[in-house]
Design a protein around this motif. Sequence first.
Motif, mmCIF file in Angstrom:
data_model
loop_
_atom_site.group_PDB
_atom_site.id
_atom_site.type_symbol
_atom_site.label_atom_id
_atom_site.label_comp_id
_atom_site.label_asym_id
_atom_site.label_seq_id
_atom_site.Cartn_x
_atom_site.Cartn_y
_atom_site.Cartn_z
ATOM 1 N N GLN A 38 0.826 -1.382 -0.034
ATOM 2 C CA GLN A 38 0.000 0.138 -0.255
ATOM 3 C C GLN A 38 0.900 0.997 0.142
ATOM 4 O O GLN A 38 1.897 1.339 0.537
ATOM 5 N N ASP A 39 0.340 2.433 -0.410
ATOM 6 C CA ASP A 39 1.028 3.601 -0.591
ATOM 7 C C ASP A 39 0.226 4.641 0.008
ATOM 8 O O ASP A 39 -1.063 4.922 -0.324
ATOM 9 N N ARG A 46 0.457 8.739 2.567
ATOM 10 C CA ARG A 46 1.231 9.942 2.487
ATOM 11 C C ARG A 46 0.849 10.473 4.175
ATOM 12 O O ARG A 46 -0.154 10.338 4.537
ATOM 13 N N ARG A 78 6.257 10.101 2.459
ATOM 14 C CA ARG A 78 5.471 9.325 1.630
ATOM 15 C C ARG A 78 5.744 7.852 2.147
ATOM 16 O O ARG A 78 6.720 7.808 2.565
ATOM 17 N N SER A 112 5.201 3.570 2.269
ATOM 18 C CA SER A 112 5.063 2.598 1.458
ATOM 19 C C SER A 112 5.169 1.207 2.081
ATOM 20 O O SER A 112 5.877 1.128 2.830
#
Length: 577
Positions: A262-263, A265, A279, A281
């Motif tokens: 999953q990504d 912020r 960011r 990850s």
Amino acid sequence: MAVSPQDKKIILTGLARKLVADDLLKEEQAEKAFDESLRSRTPFVTYLVTKQIVTSRDIAIAASQEFGVPLVDIETVELNSDIIKLVDQKLIEKNQVLPIFKRGNRLYLAVSDPTNPVAIDDIRFHTKMHVEAVLAEYDKLAKVIERAVEVFDDTMQDLAGEGFDNLDLAEEESDKKEDDEDKNKANEAPIVKFVNKMLLDAIKLGASDLHFEPYEKFYRVRFRVDGMLKVMANPPVGLNRKIAARIKVMSRLDVSERRVPQDGRIKLKLSANKAMDFRVSTMPTLWGEKVVMRILDSSAAKLNIDMLGYEEEQKRLYIEALANPYGMVLVTGPTGSGKTVSLYTGINILNKEDVNISTAEDPVEINLPGVNQVQVDEKTGMTFAKALKAFLRQDPDIILVGEIRDLETGGIAIKAATTGHMVMSTLHTNDAPQTLTRMIDMGIAPFAIATAVNLIMAQRLCRRLCSCKVEVNLPKEILLDAGYTQEELDMGFKLYGPRKDGCEKCGGLGYKGRVGIYQVMPLSEEMRRLIMSGANAIALADRAKVEGIPDLRKSGLKKAKDGFTSLDEVDRVVNKD
């Protein structure tokens, strides 16, 4: 007549005698230090280091030789929470020792002062184990102990109890219950405090990335500072799921989904006027989810070109390329080589009221006021190619494409560059000449490349020497092998390296910050002819040499010669051939 205690002659023994014999202390200094350490009830080693009489490194070497105790670099030792928990936290802090290894009933203890047997006896009594001492430098050991104590406190250990460990072995039905609980557990005070501390520590140290890594027997947190990864904490391995869950909650990811990457912020508000973006990850691994966080520093967008490390000629070529009304500027290098900063610096120069700038990025790392930024998202169908097509209908002057990955994106970018637009982008190649052949391999016509591309920059980042740097003398053979010419050796120059113990400014590393190494290659008419005739990267590189364009190796050697970095650091980031 009675002799007063002050008039008694101090007989130097052990470490004090060794330091005098090694010319690290004068006898009068040693006597005074020994006497004052007794009066203040301060260990002799602690007194010498805190008063800056002798460096901790010199003391450690002398003590190792005098007492026959092995010397270790404590910062390279992988800490194990189970080993550390064998000794009470108060004993670790009181005696400034740290258990680092266990074999059978034998416990290996890192100490900085072998002249203090009370500490070893204290640990031996409380653990009922055979204790073996190994030496570590005083200041390094103190820092590692501070980190260990912060992470392995009683509250954190309570959270990693037997009940939590057993959840990993539960059936699917229990997993559903665990998913619901993870959201609540992620917000437990100790976990929140630990994650927040890691983020703040990373910002203070100027780290670019944080790695949260679970393994079978241990868990570690590493920061990438000046391009190098370093272990900063070793939380109990049982907390790996809670820590990952907390970070996922902060970045608004699906806490219950642990099977796919999953990504996300995070925006961390530091004060009323300052915030920092991360960011995030996540990646499922064999022993849990690894989380990597990239710190997105908006100050990178405001960098002055003079701060990046360009040579005067390289800077001139870059600025001239940016001044062109159309054409393509490409920046190439591996991940983490500073390509984004170079592009943003160029955009910052071009960002004026009378131009329309649009960027397509994956992801948009830094917000640039006055620039129209588009987030590329494959899931929604917003690809680089689709964004580029839309840009061409939006009356653009300057277009930035985060990366040319395929023929479609490359083709549209080339078309834009040949129809009156300035296009800036990146590729992942090793040097400037290889960038041209990589585009041909994608399927872009050589004629189109020769017509569109104005400038290619390859770059790397190497660590910058701290102001405490020291001069190094290397044999002529090594310098010639490194790439220096006989003519350069005849003219003479100095090379520098990091000081062994560093200083307060660099935290004992000898390096502080990074500097860029560049190959800036404008396309001459002869190069364009070579491209159209199907020349390979070797032929293009040879032509670049004829035109006096230094490659990355030459640029790195000049940085070393100018005292910005060390030859070892140049060897680390750039190949000899």
